[in-house]
Enzyme design. Structure first.
Site, PDB file in Angstrom:
ATOM      1  N   GLN A 176      47.585  34.335  51.651  1.00 29.42           N
ATOM      2  CA  GLN A 176      48.496  34.755  52.721  1.00 29.42           C
ATOM      3  C   GLN A 176      49.768  33.916  52.779  1.00 29.42           C
ATOM      4  O   GLN A 176      50.779  34.373  53.298  1.00 29.42           O
ATOM      5  CB  GLN A 176      47.779  34.703  54.088  1.00 29.42           C
ATOM      6  N   SER A 196      47.446  36.296  45.637  1.00 27.20           N
ATOM      7  CA  SER A 196      47.132  37.721  45.530  1.00 27.20           C
ATOM      8  C   SER A 196      48.417  38.517  45.370  1.00 27.20           C
ATOM      9  O   SER A 196      49.366  38.307  46.134  1.00 27.20           O
ATOM     10  CB  SER A 196      46.402  38.158  46.811  1.00 27.20           C
ATOM     11  N   HIS A 198      49.055  41.884  45.847  1.00 29.27           N
ATOM     12  CA  HIS A 198      49.462  42.913  46.830  1.00 29.27           C
ATOM     13  C   HIS A 198      49.830  42.319  48.179  1.00 29.27           C
ATOM     14  O   HIS A 198      50.423  43.000  49.007  1.00 29.27           O
ATOM     15  CB  HIS A 198      48.396  44.011  46.952  1.00 29.27           C
ATOM     16  N   THR A 234      40.759  43.023  29.274  1.00 29.89           N
ATOM     17  CA  THR A 234      42.187  43.302  29.053  1.00 29.89           C
ATOM     18  C   THR A 234      42.955  43.092  30.352  1.00 29.89           C
ATOM     19  O   THR A 234      42.538  43.559  31.412  1.00 29.89           O
ATOM     20  CB  THR A 234      42.355  44.764  28.571  1.00 29.89           C
ATOM     21  N   CYS A 322      39.806  43.711  55.210  1.00 28.74           N
ATOM     22  CA  CYS A 322      38.626  43.908  54.379  1.00 28.74           C
ATOM     23  C   CYS A 322      37.386  44.153  55.238  1.00 28.74           C
ATOM     24  O   CYS A 322      36.411  44.666  54.769  1.00 28.74           O
ATOM     25  CB  CYS A 322      38.409  42.695  53.482  1.00 28.74           C
TER      26      CYS A 322
HETATM   27  N1  PLP Z   1      42.041  35.573  50.894  1.00 24.85           N
HETATM   28  C1  PLP Z   1      42.701  35.887  52.009  1.00 24.85           C
HETATM   29  C2  PLP Z   1      43.126  34.796  52.947  1.00 24.85           C
HETATM   30  C3  PLP Z   1      42.984  37.217  52.309  1.00 24.85           C
HETATM   31  O1  PLP Z   1      43.652  37.535  53.423  1.00 24.85           O
HETATM   32  C4  PLP Z   1      42.540  38.222  51.418  1.00 24.85           C
HETATM   33  C5  PLP Z   1      42.727  39.646  51.727  1.00 24.85           C
HETATM   34  O2  PLP Z   1      42.870  40.047  52.871  1.00 24.85           O
HETATM   35  C6  PLP Z   1      41.880  37.842  50.247  1.00 24.85           C
HETATM   36  C7  PLP Z   1      41.639  36.507  50.020  1.00 24.85           C
HETATM   37  C8  PLP Z   1      41.431  38.863  49.234  1.00 24.85           C
HETATM   38  O3  PLP Z   1      42.575  39.293  48.504  1.00 24.85           O
HETATM   39  P1  PLP Z   1      42.508  40.432  47.389  1.00 24.85           P
HETATM   40  O4  PLP Z   1      42.643  41.725  48.121  1.00 24.85           O
HETATM   41  O5  PLP Z   1      43.690  40.150  46.499  1.00 24.85           O
HETATM   42  O6  PLP Z   1      41.234  40.291  46.662  1.00 24.85           O
END
Ligand code: PLP
Length: 384
Positions: A176, A196, A198, A234, A322
């Site tokens: 984040q 990350s 996205h 890959t 998530c």
């Molecule tokens: N770590 C944190 C602090 C996140 O906010 C998130 C996703 O919300 C993740 C890890 C997981 O990221 P990814 O979607 O790239 O697996």
């Protein structure tokens, strides 16, 4: 008007990115192939690595290993920490992709200790140091929390730990923080850092683990020589290209973006608190991500509010994307000492930084009207 105020779930890419990717897609193949398509693809992968090095000030000696996202990078980091033996310190407000592998390690007999946050949601250096045991070999503490936006003082945490024992290996989940704050791997004092794609506006399905020189890492995914044998399979070339493009842009625009996010977020908080009673902003006493607002809205259920706002075209979140869909209140807020009711009445608003300048003026009256209507229905007997 559709307003996306859920940037922490996934930062939507700039419209031009799709067109640029479509043009390149046809020119990409397997980076391991020897022919020209392979070489072109290899160059894209290295361009992505180079962009990350530049954004995060990662030295040429440290490694940047591409993964399928922060979840995999965190799993790889924890696998690496678990190979060291000894016990692991982390925090109770980490993302599930840290907490669940840790639970598995703990179930298999590994010592795992989870530091609790302050009531504002911060993991303090003092609390981490107090959790040290004689056999502590590794620490994993998130750089910024996805729900509250609280930024932990990783630099201080790392230096306090090093003063006690400089053999401890330190990982941070910076999924984040990257793209929302200047961040220099060199200066942070950690050994491993997760990011990350996205969360920065690239395609979902790509992320990376930055690994300091000299830190031993075993692959989690076996079966190929890719990524210096640290991650078989890959590479996601198109995803890496998208990451390269957004990161190259971020290198130029980070400070303007931070300013724009903070301007929108601060105006939103100030107006919503002035114009709607019974709203509390969480964690205002802490350093926070410039775009994130965690709001306790008395008398409404966050999941109902989320749906009501969505019907008005405004997208927010009830916490970690998530875990939306499941009705458990946020573990982060509960760990901060919030009651079940408070946690169930808390929403997260997160700005992208490229919104229409009038977005707050548009959203606040709708927000206010929606909450007032829900509270009125509540008084008429709909149970919370
Ligand atoms: N770590 C944190 C602090 C996140 O906010 C998130 C996703 O919300 C993740 C890890 C997981 O990221 P990814 O979607 O790239 O697996």
């Amino acid at each position: 008007m559709i307003v996306d105020l859920d940037a922490n779930a996934s930062l939507r890419p700039p419209p031009s990115l799709g067109e640029r990717l479509l043009v390149e897609w046809n020119r990409l193949g397997n980076p391991s192939s020897v022919h020209r398509l392979g070489q072109q693809s290899r160059a894209v992968v290295e361009r992505g690595r180079c962009a990350i090095r530049k954004l995060l000030n990662v030295s040429a000696h440290d490694r940047v290993v591409f993964t399928s996202g922060a979840t995999e990078a965190n799993n790889l980091a924890l696998y690496c920490l678990s190979q060291r033996g000894g016990s692991i310190i982390s925090s109770s407000i980490e993302h599930p992709c840290i907490l669940e592998p840790l639970r598995r390690l703990s179930n298999s007999g590994r010592g795992v200790s989870l530091v609790k946050p302050t009531t504002d949601g911060e993991i303090t250096p003092k609390a981490v140091v107090e959790a040290l045991e004689d056999d502590t070999s590794s620490v994993s503490i998130m750089a910024a929390n996805n729900e509250t936006g609280v930024i932990n003082d990783l630099k201080r945490i790392a230096s306090c730990l090093r003063e006690r024992d400089n053999r401890i290996v330190i990982h941070t989940d910076a999924a984040q923080l990257c793209g929302k704050s200047p961040l220099a791997f060199q200066d942070l004092g950690v050994d491993l850092l997760t990011l990350s794609g996205h969360k920065m506006g690239a395609l979902a399905g790509v992320g990376a683990l930055v690994i300091r020189e000299g830190i031993a890492v075993e692959p989690l995914i076996l079966g190929g020589p890719q990524e210096e044998k640290l991650r078989g399979g890959t590479e996601n070339v198109l995803g890496i290209l998208s990451l390269a493009l957004v990161v190259e842009d971020l290198i130029e625009t980070l400070s303007q973006r931070i300013h724009a996010m903070k301007t929108a977020r601060d105006k939103f908080e100030q107006r919503i608190c002035a114009e709607l009673s019974g709203v509390t902003v969480n964690s205002v006493g802490c350093a926070r991500l410039p775009n994130t607002s965690s709001l306790y809205v008395e008398g409404v259920r966050a999941d109902d509010l989320l749906v009501a706002l969505d019907l008005e075209g405004i997208m927010v979140s009830t916490g970690a994307a998530c875990s939306s869909g499941k009705i458990d209140p946020s573990h982060v807020l509960l760990e901060m000492g919030r009651s079940d009711e408070e946690a169930r009445s808390t929403i997260r608003v997160s700005f992208r930084g490229d919104e229409d300048p009038n977005v707050v003026d548009y959203v606040v009256p709708i927000f206010q009207r929606t909450v007032r209507r829900m509270r009125a229905n509540e008084l008429q007997g709909d149970p919370l």
